[in-house]
Write a protein that holds these residues in place. Structure first.
Motif, PDB file in Angstrom:
ATOM      1  N   TYR A 110       0.838  -1.203   0.000  1.00 56.46           N
ATOM      2  CA  TYR A 110       0.000   0.000   0.000  1.00 56.46           C
ATOM      3  C   TYR A 110       0.873   1.254   0.000  1.00 56.46           C
ATOM      4  O   TYR A 110       0.582   2.220  -0.708  1.00 56.46           O
ATOM      5  N   LYS A 161      -5.135   0.504  -8.412  1.00 50.19           N
ATOM      6  CA  LYS A 161      -6.004   1.484  -7.753  1.00 50.19           C
ATOM      7  C   LYS A 161      -7.190   0.777  -7.095  1.00 50.19           C
ATOM      8  O   LYS A 161      -7.579   1.110  -5.974  1.00 50.19           O
ATOM      9  N   ILE A 162      -7.740  -0.209  -7.758  1.00 50.17           N
ATOM     10  CA  ILE A 162      -8.845  -0.987  -7.188  1.00 50.17           C
ATOM     11  C   ILE A 162      -8.389  -1.686  -5.906  1.00 50.17           C
ATOM     12  O   ILE A 162      -9.090  -1.676  -4.889  1.00 50.17           O
ATOM     13  N   LYS A 164      -5.905  -0.753  -4.008  1.00 47.58           N
ATOM     14  CA  LYS A 164      -5.630   0.288  -3.009  1.00 47.58           C
ATOM     15  C   LYS A 164      -6.921   0.736  -2.342  1.00 47.58           C
ATOM     16  O   LYS A 164      -7.001   0.858  -1.121  1.00 47.58           O
ATOM     17  N   GLU A 165      -7.962   0.939  -3.142  1.00 52.06           N
ATOM     18  CA  GLU A 165      -9.248   1.359  -2.590  1.00 52.06           C
ATOM     19  C   GLU A 165      -9.852   0.280  -1.692  1.00 52.06           C
ATOM     20  O   GLU A 165     -10.456   0.582  -0.657  1.00 52.06           O
ATOM     21  N   GLU A 168      -8.032   0.462   1.552  1.00 51.11           N
ATOM     22  CA  GLU A 168      -8.479   1.615   2.360  1.00 51.11           C
ATOM     23  C   GLU A 168      -9.837   1.364   2.996  1.00 51.11           C
ATOM     24  O   GLU A 168     -10.058   1.703   4.150  1.00 51.11           O
ATOM     25  N   SER A 169     -10.749   0.737   2.257  1.00 47.04           N
ATOM     26  CA  SER A 169     -12.066   0.466   2.834  1.00 47.04           C
ATOM     27  C   SER A 169     -11.991  -0.594   3.934  1.00 47.04           C
ATOM     28  O   SER A 169     -12.733  -0.557   4.897  1.00 47.04           O
ATOM     29  N   GLU A 172     -10.457   1.269   7.256  1.00 43.43           N
ATOM     30  CA  GLU A 172     -11.063   2.497   7.802  1.00 43.43           C
ATOM     31  C   GLU A 172     -11.296   2.307   9.284  1.00 43.43           C
ATOM     32  O   GLU A 172     -11.673   1.241   9.753  1.00 43.43           O
TER      33      GLU A 172
END
Length: 173
Positions: A110, A161-162, A164-165, A168-169, A172
């Motif tokens: 990440y 990017k997918i 990474k997102e 992140e989700s 959280e």
């Protein structure tokens, strides 16, 4: 259940859920097996239970699990009726292709992701880092697409990017 059905169940178990091989072992044609499925839903449920208990061997098994979960396989069976739709053959073929599971990003991976990769131009050093990270995350050999293949570089960025997102989700607080 009949002796024929029991023989086939044994063959399915021995082949790890492979209908095509089980047909050869039990000396029963595939159309006969599909007629047996239609005539005896309990028999079909037993075969499915044996197949579902097997670990995912490849891409074909992974796709089968998705189509079963979404109900697509039931729709195909309904449309095909007693005819062989070819799903088992495709599943066997796809299981033979190289397939590796993608794992979630680690904290280290990440941190390696550079949001600037989403921009228009990526300099050489950054392309190397991008390709190395993509190979590491998606478990494939290092591939350096040609600079004249911007679509391939954009795909690398989009894939990462997918991931990474998703990271992140998941993280959280």
């Amino acid at each position: 259940m009949t002796d024929k059905e029991n023989s086939f169940l044994s063959a399915v178990s021995d082949t790890g859920g492979n209908i095509k091989e089980a047909c050869l072992i039990a000396e029963i044609s595939k159309p006969t097996v599909y007629r047996m499925f239609k005539a005896n839903p309990e028999f079909r449920a037993e075969v499915d239970k044996i197949k579902d208990s097997q670990p995912v061997k490849g891409l074909g098994d992974a796709i089968k699990k998705v189509t079963d979960a979404t109900g697509i396989s039931k729709l195909v069976e309904k449309v095909a009726g007693n005819k062989d739709c070819g799903c088992e053959g495709r599943r066997d073929f796809l299981n033979k292709l190289p397939y590796k599971k993608v794992k979630c990003l680690t904290e280290e991976q990440y941190q390696k992701y550079n949001p600037e990769w989403e921009g228009l131009k990526i300099v050489f050093d950054e392309r190397v880092k991008l390709a190395e990270l993509h190979a590491e995350v998606f478990n494939h050999k290092l591939v350096m697409p040609c600079t004249c293949s911007p679509k391939e570089w954009k795909r690398f960025v989009r894939d990462l990017k997918i991931m990474k997102e998703a990271y992140e989700s998941d993280h959280e607080a």
